[in-house]
Design an enzyme around this catalytic site. Structure first.
Site, PDB file in Angstrom:
ATOM      1  N   GLY A   1       0.819  -1.207   0.000  1.00 26.89           N
ATOM      2  CA  GLY A   1       0.000   0.000   0.000  1.00 26.89           C
ATOM      3  C   GLY A   1       0.852   1.255   0.000  1.00 26.89           C
ATOM      4  O   GLY A   1       2.071   1.201   0.152  1.00 26.89           O
TER       5      GLY A   1
ATOM      6  N   THR B   1       1.167   3.808   2.182  1.00 25.26           N
ATOM      7  CA  THR B   1       1.896   4.078   3.421  1.00 25.26           C
ATOM      8  C   THR B   1       2.969   3.027   3.660  1.00 25.26           C
ATOM      9  O   THR B   1       4.085   3.350   4.074  1.00 25.26           O
ATOM     10  CB  THR B   1       0.925   4.122   4.618  1.00 25.26           C
ATOM     11  OG1 THR B   1      -0.090   5.085   4.351  1.00 25.26           O
ATOM     12  CG2 THR B   1       1.635   4.486   5.897  1.00 25.26           C
TER      13      THR B   1
ATOM     14  N   ARG C   1      -0.224 -10.717   1.251  1.00 25.80           N
ATOM     15  CA  ARG C   1      -1.023 -11.709   0.530  1.00 25.80           C
ATOM     16  C   ARG C   1      -0.445 -12.087  -0.827  1.00 25.80           C
ATOM     17  O   ARG C   1      -0.911 -13.022  -1.468  1.00 25.80           O
ATOM     18  CB  ARG C   1      -2.462 -11.211   0.375  1.00 25.80           C
ATOM     19  CG  ARG C   1      -2.595  -9.886  -0.308  1.00 25.80           C
ATOM     20  CD  ARG C   1      -4.037  -9.344  -0.237  1.00 25.80           C
ATOM     21  NE  ARG C   1      -4.073  -7.963  -0.629  1.00 25.80           N
ATOM     22  CZ  ARG C   1      -4.195  -7.550  -1.867  1.00 25.80           C
ATOM     23  NH1 ARG C   1      -4.319  -8.399  -2.838  1.00 25.80           N
ATOM     24  NH2 ARG C   1      -4.198  -6.254  -2.140  1.00 25.80           N
ATOM     25  N   ARG C   2       0.582 -11.344  -1.271  1.00 29.80           N
ATOM     26  CA  ARG C   2       1.222 -11.687  -2.539  1.00 29.80           C
ATOM     27  C   ARG C   2       2.688 -11.279  -2.513  1.00 29.80           C
ATOM     28  O   ARG C   2       3.095 -10.418  -1.730  1.00 29.80           O
ATOM     29  CB  ARG C   2       0.507 -11.014  -3.703  1.00 29.80           C
ATOM     30  CG  ARG C   2       0.496  -9.502  -3.660  1.00 29.80           C
ATOM     31  CD  ARG C   2      -0.316  -8.923  -4.833  1.00 29.80           C
ATOM     32  NE  ARG C   2      -0.723  -7.578  -4.601  1.00 29.80           N
ATOM     33  CZ  ARG C   2       0.028  -6.501  -4.821  1.00 29.80           C
ATOM     34  NH1 ARG C   2       1.247  -6.643  -5.282  1.00 29.80           N
ATOM     35  NH2 ARG C   2      -0.427  -5.296  -4.588  1.00 29.80           N
TER      36      ARG C   2
ATOM     37  N   LEU D   1      -1.894  -2.256   7.234  1.00 28.77           N
ATOM     38  CA  LEU D   1      -3.011  -2.896   6.544  1.00 28.77           C
ATOM     39  C   LEU D   1      -4.180  -1.935   6.445  1.00 28.77           C
ATOM     40  O   LEU D   1      -4.426  -1.145   7.359  1.00 28.77           O
ATOM     41  CB  LEU D   1      -3.484  -4.136   7.310  1.00 28.77           C
ATOM     42  CG  LEU D   1      -2.611  -5.370   7.264  1.00 28.77           C
ATOM     43  CD1 LEU D   1      -3.255  -6.473   8.105  1.00 28.77           C
ATOM     44  CD2 LEU D   1      -2.404  -5.844   5.849  1.00 28.77           C
TER      45      LEU D   1
ATOM     46  N   TYR E   1     -15.840   3.883   9.889  1.00 27.82           N
ATOM     47  CA  TYR E   1     -14.397   4.010   9.639  1.00 27.82           C
ATOM     48  C   TYR E   1     -13.648   4.339  10.920  1.00 27.82           C
ATOM     49  O   TYR E   1     -12.685   3.665  11.276  1.00 27.82           O
ATOM     50  CB  TYR E   1     -14.135   5.068   8.568  1.00 27.82           C
ATOM     51  CG  TYR E   1     -12.676   5.233   8.240  1.00 27.82           C
ATOM     52  CD1 TYR E   1     -12.068   4.384   7.326  1.00 27.82           C
ATOM     53  CD2 TYR E   1     -11.892   6.192   8.858  1.00 27.82           C
ATOM     54  CE1 TYR E   1     -10.711   4.508   7.019  1.00 27.82           C
ATOM     55  CE2 TYR E   1     -10.546   6.325   8.579  1.00 27.82           C
ATOM     56  CZ  TYR E   1      -9.970   5.472   7.655  1.00 27.82           C
ATOM     57  OH  TYR E   1      -8.624   5.590   7.369  1.00 27.82           O
TER      58      TYR E   1
ATOM     59  N   LYS F   1     -11.127   1.847  13.089  1.00 28.99           N
ATOM     60  CA  LYS F   1      -9.727   2.240  13.230  1.00 28.99           C
ATOM     61  C   LYS F   1      -9.342   2.367  14.686  1.00 28.99           C
ATOM     62  O   LYS F   1      -8.236   2.191  15.072  1.00 28.99           O
ATOM     63  CB  LYS F   1      -9.448   3.556  12.494  1.00 28.99           C
ATOM     64  CG  LYS F   1      -9.470   3.414  10.993  1.00 28.99           C
ATOM     65  CD  LYS F   1      -8.344   2.538  10.553  1.00 28.99           C
ATOM     66  CE  LYS F   1      -8.083   2.563   9.078  1.00 28.99           C
ATOM     67  NZ  LYS F   1      -6.941   1.812   8.690  1.00 28.99           N
TER      68      LYS F   1
END
Length: 184
Positions: free
Chosen positions: A65, A67, A89-90, A129, A180, A184
Site C-alpha cells: 500500500g 503508506t 497476501r502476494r 493494513l 471508519y 480504526k
C-alpha cells in the site's frame, strides 16, 4: 530635595547590587559549553547507530500500500534493522538493489493461525493494513482493518515481538458513530 536624591541614590545602589548578584547567579548556572548541547539531528543519528548495533529485525504488514511503501523505503534508507520481512497476501517485485535482502512471507489472512511462523522472531512489527468500505464492503473493511490487525498483533506478541506499531486514523474512536473511525 536632598532627601529625594539620597533615597534615589540608595535605591539605585540596591538595584545595582541586586542586578549584579542575579548576573553572577545566572553566570554560575549557565554552562554554555557547546559540547553539552547537541542538535536533534545529532541525537537521532546517535539513537539510530545504537539501535543498529542491537541487531533487531522487523516485519511490515501492508507494504504494497501507499503508506507501507513509504515506510519500507524509509526503513531501508535508515538501515536500522538487520532483517526486514514483508508479510502480505502476494509476492512483491522490486527492481532496485536496496530491496534484494528483504524476506517475503506470502500468507492467507483468512487463515492467519496457519502462518504463525511468519510472525516469529521479530523485535518490531509495523502494520499498514487497510482497505476501503467501497472496495471491500462494510464486512470486508472490518475484517481487514480490525480483525486481521488484531490477530496479527496477537501472533506477533506470541512470536516474541515487543513493539507493534499500527497506522490508524486521526479521530479513531471505538465509540464513534462512523464505521471508519470506529474500526480504526
Amino acid at each position: 530635595m536632598k532627601l529625594l536624591c539620597f533615597t534615589l541614590g540608595k535605591a539605585t545602589w540596591i538595584l545595582t547590587v541586586t542586578v549584579a548578584i542575579l548576573a553572577a547567579v545566572f553566570y554560575y548556572f549557565d554552562d554554555t559549553a557547546s559540547s553539552k548541547y547537541t542538535s536533534m539531528a545529532e541525537n537521532i543519528k546517535t539513537l539510530e547507530e545504537n539501535f543498529r548495533g542491537q541487531n533487531k529485525s522487523c516485519f511490515i504488514l501492508g507494504a504494497s500500500g501507499e503508506t507501507g511503501k513509504v515506510l519500507l523505503r524509509e526503513l531501508l534508507e535508515r538501515n536500522i534493522f538487520s532483517k526486514i520481512t514483508l508479510i502480505g497476501r502476494r509476492q512483491l517485485t522490486f527492481e532496485d538493489k536496496e530491496y534484494e535482502n528483504l524476506v517475503q512471507e506470502v500468507i492467507n489472512f483468512e487463515k492467519l493461525d496457519d502462518y504463525a511462523a511468519a510472525f516469529m522472531g521479530h523485535d518490531v512489527g509495523y502494520c499498514c493494513l487497510g482497505t476501503t468500505r467501497a472496495k471491500a464492503g462494510a464486512d470486508g473493511f472490518i475484517r481487514v482493518d480490525h480483525d486481521y490487525v488484531l490477530k496479527s498483533a496477537e501472533l506477533a506478541k506470541a512470536g516474541g515481538c515487543t513493539q507493534f506499531h499500527l497506522e490508524s486514523s486521526r479521530g479513531a474512536d471505538k465509540n464513534s458513530n462512523f464505521l471508519y473511525l470506529k474500526v480504526k
